[in-house]
Write an enzyme that holds these catalytic residues in place. Structure first.
Site, mmCIF file in Angstrom:
data_model
loop_
_atom_site.group_PDB
_atom_site.id
_atom_site.type_symbol
_atom_site.label_atom_id
_atom_site.label_comp_id
_atom_site.label_asym_id
_atom_site.label_seq_id
_atom_site.Cartn_x
_atom_site.Cartn_y
_atom_site.Cartn_z
ATOM 1 N N ASP A 11 20.813 58.072 -10.310
ATOM 2 C CA ASP A 11 20.564 59.348 -8.943
ATOM 3 C C ASP A 11 22.054 59.556 -8.701
ATOM 4 O OD1 ASP A 11 18.083 58.904 -9.061
ATOM 5 O OD2 ASP A 11 18.022 56.813 -7.071
ATOM 6 N N ASP A 130 6.703 60.820 -5.743
ATOM 7 C CA ASP A 130 6.785 59.583 -4.602
ATOM 8 C C ASP A 130 6.104 59.284 -3.373
ATOM 9 O OD1 ASP A 130 9.333 60.089 -6.168
ATOM 10 O OD2 ASP A 130 10.768 61.174 -4.271
#
Lengths: 250, 206
Positions: A11, A130
Protein backbone atom coordinates in the site's frame (compact mmCIF):
# COMPACT_ATOMS: atom_id res chain seq x y z
CA UNK A 1 -1.79 -27.73 -11.93
CA UNK A 2 -1.63 -24.12 -10.80
CA UNK A 3 0.22 -23.16 -7.65
CA UNK A 4 -1.72 -21.22 -5.00
CA UNK A 5 -0.28 -17.75 -4.69
CA UNK A 6 1.22 -15.80 -1.80
CA UNK A 7 1.08 -12.12 -2.64
CA UNK A 8 2.70 -9.39 -0.57
CA UNK A 9 0.86 -6.10 -0.91
CA UNK A 10 2.45 -2.71 -1.02
CA UNK A 11 0.00 0.00 0.00
CA UNK A 12 1.71 3.17 -1.13
CA UNK A 13 0.97 6.71 -0.03
CA UNK A 14 3.21 9.70 -0.56
CA UNK A 15 5.90 7.54 -2.14
CA UNK A 16 6.22 5.23 0.91
CA UNK A 17 4.84 1.80 1.76
CA UNK A 18 2.32 2.25 4.57
CA UNK A 19 0.08 -0.07 6.49
CA UNK A 20 -2.86 0.73 8.69
CA UNK A 21 -5.66 -0.87 10.63
CA UNK A 22 -9.20 -0.78 9.19
CA UNK A 23 -7.78 1.38 6.36
CA UNK A 24 -6.67 4.08 8.87
CA UNK A 25 -3.86 4.82 11.37
CA UNK A 26 -1.23 4.39 8.68
CA UNK A 27 2.37 3.77 9.64
CA UNK A 28 5.48 3.66 7.53
CA UNK A 29 6.75 0.33 6.18
CA UNK A 30 9.59 1.36 3.94
CA UNK A 31 10.58 2.23 0.42
CA UNK A 32 8.41 0.61 -2.27
CA UNK A 33 11.28 -0.34 -4.58
CA UNK A 34 13.39 -1.85 -1.78
CA UNK A 35 10.41 -3.75 -0.39
CA UNK A 36 9.42 -5.04 -3.83
CA UNK A 37 12.96 -6.24 -4.59
CA UNK A 38 13.15 -7.99 -1.22
CA UNK A 39 9.82 -9.79 -1.70
CA UNK A 40 10.83 -10.83 -5.21
CA UNK A 41 14.14 -12.21 -3.93
CA UNK A 42 12.26 -14.14 -1.22
CA UNK A 43 10.04 -15.79 -3.81
CA UNK A 44 6.76 -13.84 -3.79
CA UNK A 45 4.44 -15.25 -6.45
CA UNK A 46 3.18 -11.81 -7.42
CA UNK A 47 3.20 -8.29 -6.10
CA UNK A 48 0.31 -5.90 -5.70
CA UNK A 49 0.91 -2.15 -5.55
CA UNK A 50 -2.04 -0.08 -4.39
CA UNK A 51 -1.71 3.68 -4.47
CA UNK A 52 -4.04 4.17 -1.53
CA UNK A 53 -3.92 7.94 -1.65
CA UNK A 54 -4.93 7.98 -5.30
CA UNK A 55 -8.67 7.58 -5.18
CA UNK A 56 -9.53 9.91 -2.28
CA UNK A 57 -7.20 12.66 -3.38
CA UNK A 58 -8.18 12.26 -7.03
CA UNK A 59 -4.55 11.64 -7.85
CA UNK A 60 -3.38 9.43 -10.70
CA UNK A 61 -1.35 6.35 -9.87
CA UNK A 62 2.26 7.23 -9.34
CA UNK A 63 3.53 5.95 -12.65
CA UNK A 64 7.12 6.79 -12.02
CA UNK A 65 7.14 4.67 -8.86
CA UNK A 66 5.34 1.87 -10.70
CA UNK A 67 8.08 1.89 -13.32
CA UNK A 68 10.84 1.67 -10.71
CA UNK A 69 9.11 -1.20 -8.90
CA UNK A 70 8.56 -3.05 -12.20
CA UNK A 71 12.27 -2.80 -12.95
CA UNK A 72 13.12 -4.44 -9.61
CA UNK A 73 10.99 -7.59 -9.90
CA UNK A 74 10.53 -10.67 -12.09
CA UNK A 75 6.99 -11.68 -11.16
CA UNK A 76 3.54 -10.53 -12.27
CA UNK A 77 2.75 -7.10 -10.96
CA UNK A 78 -0.70 -5.66 -10.26
CA UNK A 79 -1.21 -1.92 -9.94
CA UNK A 80 -4.30 -0.24 -8.53
CA UNK A 81 -5.45 3.06 -7.12
CA UNK A 82 -6.89 5.91 -9.09
CA UNK A 83 -7.47 4.00 -12.32
CA UNK A 84 -10.66 5.47 -13.79
CA UNK A 85 -10.35 4.94 -17.52
CA UNK A 86 -8.85 2.67 -20.16
CA UNK A 87 -6.18 5.33 -20.76
CA UNK A 88 -5.12 5.23 -17.06
CA UNK A 89 -4.82 1.45 -17.27
CA UNK A 90 -2.83 1.67 -20.50
CA UNK A 91 -0.40 4.10 -18.89
CA UNK A 92 0.12 1.80 -15.88
CA UNK A 93 0.69 -1.19 -18.18
CA UNK A 94 3.21 0.75 -20.25
CA UNK A 95 4.98 1.72 -17.01
CA UNK A 96 5.47 -1.99 -16.27
CA UNK A 97 2.27 -3.33 -14.66
CA UNK A 98 0.96 -6.70 -15.82
CA UNK A 99 -2.51 -6.31 -14.34
CA UNK A 100 -4.73 -3.45 -13.29
CA UNK A 101 -6.89 -3.35 -10.17
CA UNK A 102 -10.07 -1.28 -10.24
CA UNK A 103 -12.41 -0.66 -7.34
CA UNK A 104 -14.20 2.69 -6.95
CA UNK A 105 -14.24 3.35 -10.70
CA UNK A 106 -15.87 -0.04 -11.41
CA UNK A 107 -18.67 0.72 -8.94
CA UNK A 108 -19.28 4.19 -10.40
CA UNK A 109 -19.03 2.95 -14.01
CA UNK A 110 -19.43 -0.87 -14.25
CA UNK A 111 -18.97 -0.71 -18.02
CA UNK A 112 -15.31 0.17 -17.36
CA UNK A 113 -14.68 -3.51 -16.58
CA UNK A 114 -15.68 -4.86 -20.03
CA UNK A 115 -13.87 -1.94 -21.69
CA UNK A 116 -10.66 -2.89 -19.85
CA UNK A 117 -11.15 -6.59 -20.65
CA UNK A 118 -11.66 -5.84 -24.35
CA UNK A 119 -8.63 -3.57 -24.47
CA UNK A 120 -6.15 -5.68 -22.52
CA UNK A 121 -7.72 -9.13 -21.96
CA UNK A 122 -9.58 -10.30 -18.86
CA UNK A 123 -6.34 -11.74 -17.42
CA UNK A 124 -5.31 -8.11 -17.00
CA UNK A 125 -8.35 -6.99 -15.02
CA UNK A 126 -8.41 -7.43 -11.25
CA UNK A 127 -11.63 -6.31 -9.59
CA UNK A 128 -10.83 -5.13 -6.08
CA UNK A 129 -13.75 -5.29 -3.66
CA UNK A 130 -13.55 -3.76 -0.17
CA UNK A 131 -16.13 -5.17 2.19
CA UNK A 132 -17.47 -4.02 5.56
CA UNK A 133 -19.97 -6.00 7.60
CA UNK A 134 -22.88 -4.34 9.35
CA UNK A 135 -26.22 -5.72 10.52
CA UNK A 136 -25.46 -9.13 9.03
CA UNK A 137 -24.85 -7.66 5.62
CA UNK A 138 -21.58 -7.49 3.64
CA UNK A 139 -21.47 -4.05 2.10
CA UNK A 140 -19.17 -2.98 -0.74
CA UNK A 141 -17.22 0.12 0.23
CA UNK A 142 -15.49 2.56 -2.12
CA UNK A 143 -13.30 5.63 -2.00
CA UNK A 144 -10.68 4.01 0.20
CA UNK A 145 -13.33 2.57 2.52
CA UNK A 146 -14.86 5.97 3.26
CA UNK A 147 -18.10 5.51 1.40
CA UNK A 148 -20.71 2.75 1.59
CA UNK A 149 -22.55 1.59 -1.53
CA UNK A 150 -25.91 -0.18 -1.84
CA UNK A 151 -24.06 -3.21 -3.23
CA UNK A 152 -23.94 -6.56 -1.42
CA UNK A 153 -20.47 -8.13 -1.73
CA UNK A 154 -21.21 -11.56 -3.22
CA UNK A 155 -23.81 -10.22 -5.68
CA UNK A 156 -21.33 -7.58 -6.84
CA UNK A 157 -18.58 -10.18 -7.22
CA UNK A 158 -20.84 -12.32 -9.43
CA UNK A 159 -21.60 -9.29 -11.54
CA UNK A 160 -17.89 -8.42 -11.84
CA UNK A 161 -17.18 -11.91 -13.19
CA UNK A 162 -19.98 -11.51 -15.75
CA UNK A 163 -18.57 -8.11 -16.74
CA UNK A 164 -15.24 -9.70 -17.60
CA UNK A 165 -13.01 -9.37 -14.53
CA UNK A 166 -10.18 -11.92 -14.52
CA UNK A 167 -9.91 -12.20 -10.76
CA UNK A 168 -11.32 -10.78 -7.55
CA UNK A 169 -9.20 -9.15 -4.87
CA UNK A 170 -11.46 -9.41 -1.84
CA UNK A 171 -10.50 -7.25 1.14
CA UNK A 172 -12.23 -7.32 4.50
CA UNK A 173 -12.07 -3.82 5.98
CA UNK A 174 -13.14 -5.25 9.33
CA UNK A 175 -10.07 -7.48 9.44
CA UNK A 176 -7.59 -5.17 7.67
CA UNK A 177 -4.44 -4.78 9.75
CA UNK A 178 -5.87 -6.58 12.78
CA UNK A 179 -3.96 -9.85 12.40
CA UNK A 180 -7.11 -11.72 13.48
CA UNK A 181 -7.33 -13.78 10.31
CA UNK A 182 -9.24 -13.42 7.06
CA UNK A 183 -13.04 -13.09 7.00
CA UNK A 184 -13.43 -16.77 6.14
CA UNK A 185 -17.23 -16.87 5.63
CA UNK A 186 -16.83 -14.03 3.14
CA UNK A 187 -13.94 -15.78 1.35
CA UNK A 188 -15.94 -19.01 1.25
CA UNK A 189 -19.07 -17.35 -0.15
CA UNK A 190 -17.13 -15.42 -2.78
CA UNK A 191 -15.05 -18.42 -3.89
CA UNK A 192 -18.19 -20.54 -4.25
CA UNK A 193 -19.98 -17.82 -6.23
CA UNK A 194 -17.50 -17.38 -9.10
CA UNK A 195 -15.24 -19.47 -11.35
CA UNK A 196 -12.46 -16.89 -11.50
CA UNK A 197 -9.75 -16.82 -8.80
CA UNK A 198 -10.51 -15.06 -5.52
CA UNK A 199 -7.59 -13.51 -3.65
CA UNK A 200 -8.27 -13.17 0.08
CA UNK A 201 -7.06 -9.98 1.73
CA UNK A 202 -7.30 -8.33 5.14
CA UNK A 203 -6.46 -9.87 8.47
CA UNK A 204 -3.53 -12.24 7.99
CA UNK A 205 -1.55 -12.23 11.24
CA UNK A 206 -0.20 -15.78 11.44
CA UNK A 207 0.78 -18.38 8.87
CA UNK A 208 -2.26 -20.50 9.90
CA UNK A 209 -4.44 -17.72 8.53
CA UNK A 210 -3.00 -18.23 5.04
CA UNK A 211 -3.87 -21.94 5.19
CA UNK A 212 -7.39 -21.12 6.42
CA UNK A 213 -8.00 -18.87 3.42
CA UNK A 214 -6.86 -21.58 1.00
CA UNK A 215 -9.13 -24.02 2.82
CA UNK A 216 -12.03 -21.57 2.35
CA UNK A 217 -11.41 -21.61 -1.42
CA UNK A 218 -9.09 -18.66 -2.01
CA UNK A 219 -6.72 -19.10 -4.92
CA UNK A 220 -4.28 -16.63 -3.48
CA UNK A 221 -3.61 -14.80 -0.25
CA UNK A 222 -2.67 -11.17 -0.02
CA UNK A 223 -0.78 -10.10 3.07
CA UNK A 224 1.01 -7.00 4.22
CA UNK A 225 1.30 -6.74 8.01
CA UNK A 226 2.51 -10.32 8.44
CA UNK A 227 5.41 -9.79 6.02
CA UNK A 228 6.14 -6.09 6.67
CA UNK A 229 6.26 -6.19 10.48
CA UNK A 230 5.70 -9.57 12.05
CA UNK A 231 8.88 -11.23 10.95
CA UNK A 232 7.28 -14.01 8.92
CA UNK A 233 9.22 -14.55 5.74
CA UNK A 234 7.89 -15.80 2.44
CA UNK A 235 10.09 -18.92 2.52
CA UNK A 236 8.61 -19.77 5.94
CA UNK A 237 5.09 -19.22 4.63
CA UNK A 238 5.70 -21.49 1.63
CA UNK A 239 7.24 -24.23 3.77
CA UNK A 240 4.34 -24.01 6.22
CA UNK A 241 1.72 -24.27 3.46
CA UNK A 242 3.55 -27.00 1.56
CA UNK A 243 3.77 -29.10 4.73
CA UNK A 244 -0.02 -28.84 4.96
CA UNK A 245 -0.46 -30.16 1.44
CA UNK A 246 -1.22 -26.93 -0.43
CA UNK A 247 0.32 -26.67 -3.91
CA UNK A 248 2.70 -23.72 -3.54
CA UNK A 249 5.95 -23.11 -5.36
CA UNK A 250 9.02 -24.61 -3.70
CA UNK B 1 25.15 -10.71 -29.34
CA UNK B 2 21.70 -11.58 -28.00
CA UNK B 3 19.08 -9.79 -30.04
CA UNK B 4 15.48 -9.35 -28.91
CA UNK B 5 13.10 -8.78 -31.81
CA UNK B 6 10.88 -5.71 -31.36
CA UNK B 7 7.86 -6.21 -33.59
CA UNK B 8 5.50 -3.90 -31.73
CA UNK B 9 4.39 -6.17 -28.90
CA UNK B 10 4.52 -5.68 -25.14
CA UNK B 11 6.79 -7.08 -22.42
CA UNK B 12 10.03 -6.53 -24.35
CA UNK B 13 11.78 -4.56 -21.62
CA UNK B 14 11.09 -7.25 -19.03
CA UNK B 15 12.69 -9.87 -21.28
CA UNK B 16 15.82 -7.72 -21.67
CA UNK B 17 15.93 -7.19 -17.87
CA UNK B 18 15.57 -10.89 -17.13
CA UNK B 19 18.43 -11.68 -19.52
CA UNK B 20 20.52 -8.98 -17.84
CA UNK B 21 19.73 -10.48 -14.42
CA UNK B 22 21.51 -13.62 -15.62
CA UNK B 23 24.47 -11.55 -16.79
CA UNK B 24 23.56 -11.37 -20.48
CA UNK B 25 23.26 -7.99 -22.16
CA UNK B 26 20.78 -7.97 -25.03
CA UNK B 27 19.85 -5.50 -27.74
CA UNK B 28 16.27 -4.65 -28.69
CA UNK B 29 15.83 -4.04 -32.39
CA UNK B 30 13.27 -3.38 -35.10
CA UNK B 31 15.95 -3.73 -37.82
CA UNK B 32 15.95 -6.97 -39.88
CA UNK B 33 19.67 -6.59 -40.64
CA UNK B 34 20.50 -6.45 -36.95
CA UNK B 35 18.30 -9.51 -36.40
CA UNK B 36 20.32 -11.35 -39.06
CA UNK B 37 23.56 -10.62 -37.18
CA UNK B 38 22.27 -12.25 -33.95
CA UNK B 39 24.07 -15.21 -32.52
CA UNK B 40 21.18 -15.68 -30.05
CA UNK B 41 17.73 -14.48 -31.02
CA UNK B 42 14.74 -14.00 -28.70
CA UNK B 43 11.24 -13.40 -30.00
CA UNK B 44 8.95 -12.36 -27.12
CA UNK B 45 5.32 -11.52 -27.48
CA UNK B 46 1.96 -10.74 -26.01
CA UNK B 47 -0.82 -10.05 -28.47
CA UNK B 48 -2.76 -11.43 -31.38
CA UNK B 49 -1.36 -13.99 -33.87
CA UNK B 50 -3.00 -12.37 -36.91
CA UNK B 51 -1.84 -8.86 -36.15
CA UNK B 52 1.69 -9.98 -35.24
CA UNK B 53 2.12 -12.17 -38.33
CA UNK B 54 1.13 -9.25 -40.56
CA UNK B 55 3.66 -7.02 -38.79
CA UNK B 56 6.41 -9.62 -39.21
CA UNK B 57 5.66 -9.88 -42.95
CA UNK B 58 5.38 -6.13 -43.53
CA UNK B 59 8.61 -5.22 -41.71
CA UNK B 60 10.78 -8.01 -43.10
CA UNK B 61 11.46 -9.17 -39.54
CA UNK B 62 9.75 -12.52 -40.21
CA UNK B 63 12.16 -13.37 -43.05
CA UNK B 64 15.10 -12.29 -40.89
CA UNK B 65 14.01 -14.57 -38.02
CA UNK B 66 13.58 -17.44 -40.48
CA UNK B 67 17.11 -16.82 -41.84
CA UNK B 68 18.66 -16.86 -38.34
CA UNK B 69 16.86 -20.10 -37.52
CA UNK B 70 17.94 -21.68 -40.83
CA UNK B 71 21.55 -20.66 -40.16
CA UNK B 72 21.52 -22.74 -36.98
CA UNK B 73 21.80 -19.93 -34.40
CA UNK B 74 20.02 -20.38 -31.07
CA UNK B 75 16.48 -19.03 -31.32
CA UNK B 76 13.93 -18.71 -28.49
CA UNK B 77 10.27 -17.81 -28.87
CA UNK B 78 8.20 -16.74 -25.87
CA UNK B 79 4.39 -17.05 -25.69
CA UNK B 80 3.04 -15.42 -28.90
CA UNK B 81 6.63 -15.33 -30.18
CA UNK B 82 6.70 -19.13 -29.95
CA UNK B 83 3.25 -19.50 -31.50
CA UNK B 84 4.48 -17.50 -34.51
CA UNK B 85 7.12 -20.22 -35.14
CA UNK B 86 4.28 -22.45 -36.39
CA UNK B 87 2.70 -22.01 -39.81
CA UNK B 88 -0.82 -21.44 -38.49
CA UNK B 89 -2.93 -20.74 -35.42
CA UNK B 90 -6.60 -21.19 -34.60
CA UNK B 91 -6.50 -17.61 -33.29
CA UNK B 92 -6.26 -16.26 -36.86
CA UNK B 93 -6.97 -19.02 -39.39
CA UNK B 94 -6.14 -16.82 -42.40
CA UNK B 95 -2.79 -15.63 -41.07
CA UNK B 96 0.53 -17.27 -41.90
CA UNK B 97 3.15 -17.91 -39.22
CA UNK B 98 6.84 -18.49 -39.86
CA UNK B 99 6.69 -22.28 -40.27
CA UNK B 100 9.96 -22.85 -38.37
CA UNK B 101 8.43 -25.66 -36.26
CA UNK B 102 6.05 -28.46 -37.32
CA UNK B 103 2.65 -28.40 -35.65
CA UNK B 104 -0.04 -25.85 -35.05
CA UNK B 105 -1.61 -23.66 -32.36
CA UNK B 106 -5.02 -24.46 -30.85
CA UNK B 107 -7.30 -22.89 -28.25
CA UNK B 108 -7.75 -24.53 -24.84
CA UNK B 109 -10.78 -26.81 -24.94
CA UNK B 110 -11.41 -27.25 -21.20
CA UNK B 111 -14.26 -26.63 -18.78
CA UNK B 112 -12.10 -24.13 -16.85
CA UNK B 113 -11.59 -20.40 -17.19
CA UNK B 114 -9.61 -19.43 -20.29
CA UNK B 115 -7.09 -17.75 -20.43
CA UNK B 116 -5.00 -20.12 -18.35
CA UNK B 117 -3.27 -17.76 -15.93
CA UNK B 118 -0.84 -18.54 -13.18
CA UNK B 119 2.13 -20.52 -11.95
CA UNK B 120 1.80 -23.88 -13.65
CA UNK B 121 3.88 -26.93 -12.87
CA UNK B 122 6.02 -27.74 -15.90
CA UNK B 123 7.14 -31.33 -16.30
CA UNK B 124 10.07 -32.06 -18.64
CA UNK B 125 9.62 -34.94 -21.10
CA UNK B 126 12.36 -37.50 -21.81
CA UNK B 127 13.50 -35.30 -24.72
CA UNK B 128 13.43 -32.24 -22.44
CA UNK B 129 15.51 -33.92 -19.76
CA UNK B 130 18.20 -34.65 -22.37
CA UNK B 131 18.09 -31.18 -23.95
CA UNK B 132 21.42 -29.39 -23.38
CA UNK B 133 19.78 -25.99 -22.77
CA UNK B 134 17.12 -27.38 -20.42
CA UNK B 135 19.08 -29.93 -18.43
CA UNK B 136 20.58 -27.29 -16.09
CA UNK B 137 17.16 -25.69 -15.56
CA UNK B 138 15.16 -28.78 -14.64
CA UNK B 139 17.82 -31.24 -13.51
CA UNK B 140 15.16 -33.87 -14.10
CA UNK B 141 12.56 -32.21 -11.82
CA UNK B 142 9.39 -30.23 -12.61
CA UNK B 143 9.40 -26.45 -12.00
CA UNK B 144 6.77 -23.74 -11.89
CA UNK B 145 6.56 -21.13 -14.64
CA UNK B 146 4.15 -18.23 -15.06
CA UNK B 147 1.61 -18.74 -17.87
CA UNK B 148 -0.92 -16.33 -19.41
CA UNK B 149 -2.47 -17.75 -22.58
CA UNK B 150 -5.62 -18.98 -24.30
CA UNK B 151 -3.85 -20.89 -27.11
CA UNK B 152 -1.09 -23.49 -27.01
CA UNK B 153 1.04 -25.56 -29.39
CA UNK B 154 -0.40 -28.89 -30.59
CA UNK B 155 0.23 -31.63 -33.14
CA UNK B 156 4.01 -31.52 -32.85
CA UNK B 157 6.32 -34.42 -33.64
CA UNK B 158 6.59 -36.16 -30.22
CA UNK B 159 10.34 -35.50 -29.92
CA UNK B 160 9.74 -31.74 -30.28
CA UNK B 161 7.73 -31.64 -27.04
CA UNK B 162 10.28 -30.83 -24.30
CA UNK B 163 7.98 -30.13 -21.34
CA UNK B 164 4.27 -30.13 -20.63
CA UNK B 165 1.77 -28.37 -18.41
CA UNK B 166 -1.58 -29.70 -17.22
CA UNK B 167 -4.77 -27.62 -17.18
CA UNK B 168 -7.40 -30.38 -17.21
CA UNK B 169 -5.52 -31.39 -20.36
CA UNK B 170 -1.82 -31.96 -20.89
CA UNK B 171 -0.37 -29.38 -23.30
CA UNK B 172 3.14 -28.76 -24.69
CA UNK B 173 4.63 -25.72 -22.96
CA UNK B 174 8.30 -26.04 -23.91
CA UNK B 175 8.99 -27.17 -27.44
CA UNK B 176 11.90 -27.18 -29.84
CA UNK B 177 13.86 -28.78 -32.57
CA UNK B 178 17.60 -28.50 -33.22
CA UNK B 179 18.56 -24.85 -32.59
CA UNK B 180 15.00 -23.60 -32.00
CA UNK B 181 13.34 -23.42 -28.56
CA UNK B 182 9.95 -22.09 -27.60
CA UNK B 183 8.28 -21.43 -24.24
CA UNK B 184 4.52 -20.97 -23.98
CA UNK B 185 5.08 -19.40 -20.55
CA UNK B 186 6.85 -16.18 -19.60
CA UNK B 187 10.37 -16.81 -18.29
CA UNK B 188 10.71 -13.05 -17.71
CA UNK B 189 7.86 -13.28 -15.14
CA UNK B 190 8.93 -16.61 -13.66
CA UNK B 191 11.46 -15.32 -11.16
CA UNK B 192 14.47 -17.57 -10.53
CA UNK B 193 13.28 -20.42 -12.75
CA UNK B 194 12.80 -18.01 -15.65
CA UNK B 195 16.10 -16.20 -15.17
CA UNK B 196 17.83 -19.59 -15.10
CA UNK B 197 16.09 -20.67 -18.30
CA UNK B 198 17.14 -17.47 -20.11
CA UNK B 199 20.67 -17.88 -18.73
CA UNK B 200 20.84 -21.48 -19.99
CA UNK B 201 19.54 -20.36 -23.39
CA UNK B 202 22.17 -17.60 -23.58
CA UNK B 203 24.93 -20.12 -22.83
CA UNK B 204 23.58 -22.70 -25.28
CA UNK B 205 25.67 -23.32 -28.40
CA UNK B 206 23.49 -25.57 -30.57
Amino acid sequence: MLARRIIPCLDVAGGRVVKGVHFAALRDAGDPVEQAARYDAEGADELVFLDISASPEARRTTLEMVGRVAEAIFVPFTVGGGIRAVADAGAALRAGADKIAVNTAAVRDPDLVPRLAESFGSQCVVAAVDVKRSDGRSTVMVNGGREATPLEAVEWIRRLEALGAGEILLTSMDRDGTGEGYDLPLVRAASAAVGIPVIASGGAGRLEHLAEAFEAGAHGVLAATIFHYQGSSLPEARAFLRARGYPVRP
Amino acid sequence: MIVVVDYGVNNLASVVRALAAGGHPAALTTDPDEVRRADHLVMPGVGNFGQASRTLAATGLGDAVRDVAARGQAVLGICLGLQLFFAASAEAPDARGLGILDGTVVRFDVARPVPHVGWARVEPTAAGRRHPALQPVFRGEPRFFYHVHSYHPAGLPPDDVLATGDYDAVFPTLVGRDNVLGAQFHPEKSQRAGIELLDAFARWRP
